[in-house]
Design a protein around this motif. Structure first.
Motif, PDB file in Angstrom:
ATOM      1  N   SER A  43      41.475  36.919  45.608  1.00  0.00           N
ATOM      2  CA  SER A  43      40.644  37.073  46.552  1.00  0.00           C
ATOM      3  C   SER A  43      39.879  35.711  46.602  1.00  0.00           C
ATOM      4  N   THR A  45      39.237  32.078  48.391  1.00  0.00           N
ATOM      5  CA  THR A  45      39.269  31.481  49.728  1.00  0.00           C
ATOM      6  C   THR A  45      40.581  30.443  49.727  1.00  0.00           C
ATOM      7  N   GLU A  66      42.080  35.527  49.983  1.00  0.00           N
ATOM      8  CA  GLU A  66      40.898  36.573  50.408  1.00  0.00           C
ATOM      9  C   GLU A  66      41.520  37.864  50.107  1.00  0.00           C
ATOM     10  N   ARG A 130      34.185  31.299  53.598  1.00  0.00           N
ATOM     11  CA  ARG A 130      34.997  32.529  54.091  1.00  0.00           C
ATOM     12  C   ARG A 130      35.261  32.412  55.392  1.00  0.00           C
ATOM     13  N   THR A 167      34.951  44.031  47.582  1.00  0.00           N
ATOM     14  CA  THR A 167      35.198  42.798  48.866  1.00  0.00           C
ATOM     15  C   THR A 167      35.348  43.609  49.937  1.00  0.00           C
ATOM     16  N   SER A 169      36.765  43.770  54.135  1.00  0.00           N
ATOM     17  CA  SER A 169      37.472  43.013  55.159  1.00  0.00           C
ATOM     18  C   SER A 169      38.029  44.002  56.163  1.00  0.00           C
TER      19      SER A 169
END
Length: 260
Positions: A43, A45, A66, A130, A167, A169
């Motif tokens: 996860s 970067t 990520e 990010r 997280t 996304s």
């Protein structure tokens, strides 16, 4: 057999507390001896992963960054932050009672991220660079989390839970990126190692999966692949468990696991 190893980082190859991989060095040496690609899947970067990628001498092998939102070639500059900006804009549109309890890296300073993660300040700054996803902490009532996730889903945002963070996304998983890398490199056998829920799909998709013992989170519940014998669990946590499991798997696959 054309073998590739895919590994999570925090709590798996890297120690949960000090981020060291020293205990895994014998197995890392064995992979290099047998010229087996090691793909870092995290996860983190790209900016965070690249120094470790270079330290481990992984050459041109790609990186899964990520949480699977991107596959990156070493040396490729990731400067387009449009997806991250859109993600932050969507968060800003949520009602206050849903937005306020979620504290993402974009809401924190470098010092705050360093304190929460245990990273040095310079590394925390890299963690905030990010491009595709937003990790954070849900600090509201547990019963409101479902409403938060539903509101995000209406905007096309998904959430995945790792060892520490929730997280956000626009999709993409470690398993999807793993499949693409296997095809690109012409491999037919995958080993995957991970310790948290966001590793489950990767572990289940691999030919040989290893759940690394997690003493700092919820860990991973029993998976179907364990019943089938494709997935095992390490007795030790972090890089110690990684090392023992990897050497045992190499032996099981007919390779001398220990470097000469």
């Amino acid at each position: 057999m054309r073998l590739i190893v895919f590994t999570d980082l925090d709590g798996t190859l890297l120690d949960h507390s000090d981020y060291s991989h020293d205990a895994a060095q014998p197995a890392l040496d064995a992979l290099q001896e047998h010229k087996i690609p090691l793909i870092l899947a995290s996860s983190k970067t790209a900016a965070e992963i690249l120094p470790l990628h270079q330290e481990l001498g992984l050459g041109d092998w790609p990186i899964i960054a990520e949480n699977g939102a991107a596959r990156i070639a070493p040396g490729a500059a990731e400067t387009d932050r449009a997806a991250y900006a859109r993600l932050r804009e969507i968060l800003a549109t949520l009602p206050d009672d849903l937005r306020a309890p979620f504290r993402g890296f974009g809401d924190m300073s470098d010092a705050e991220v360093a304190e929460i993660t245990g990273l040095p300040p310079a590394a925390a700054a890299l963690a905030r660079q990010r491009n595709f996803s937003e990790p954070g902490l849900w600090q509201g009532p547990p019963e409101r989390l479902d409403a938060f996730l539903a509101a995000l889903k209406a905007h096309g945002v998904t959430a995945r839970r790792g060892g520490r963070f929730l997280t956000l996304s626009f999709g993409g998983t470690k398993a999807q990126q793993m499949a693409g890398i296997m095809a690109d490199l012409g491999a037919n056998t995958a080993i995957a190692l991970g310790d948290a829920p966001n590793d489950v799909e990767m572990l289940e998709q691999a030919d040989h999966g290893v759940i690394i013992r997690n003493d700092h989170g919820k860990g991973i519940p029993t998976l179907p692949g364990e019943t089938a014998g494709r997935i095992t669990r390490s007795a030790q946590p972090g890089p110690e468990g990684w090392n023992t499991a990897m050497l045992a798997l190499l032996d099981r696959l007919g390779m001398n696991g220990r470097a000469k």
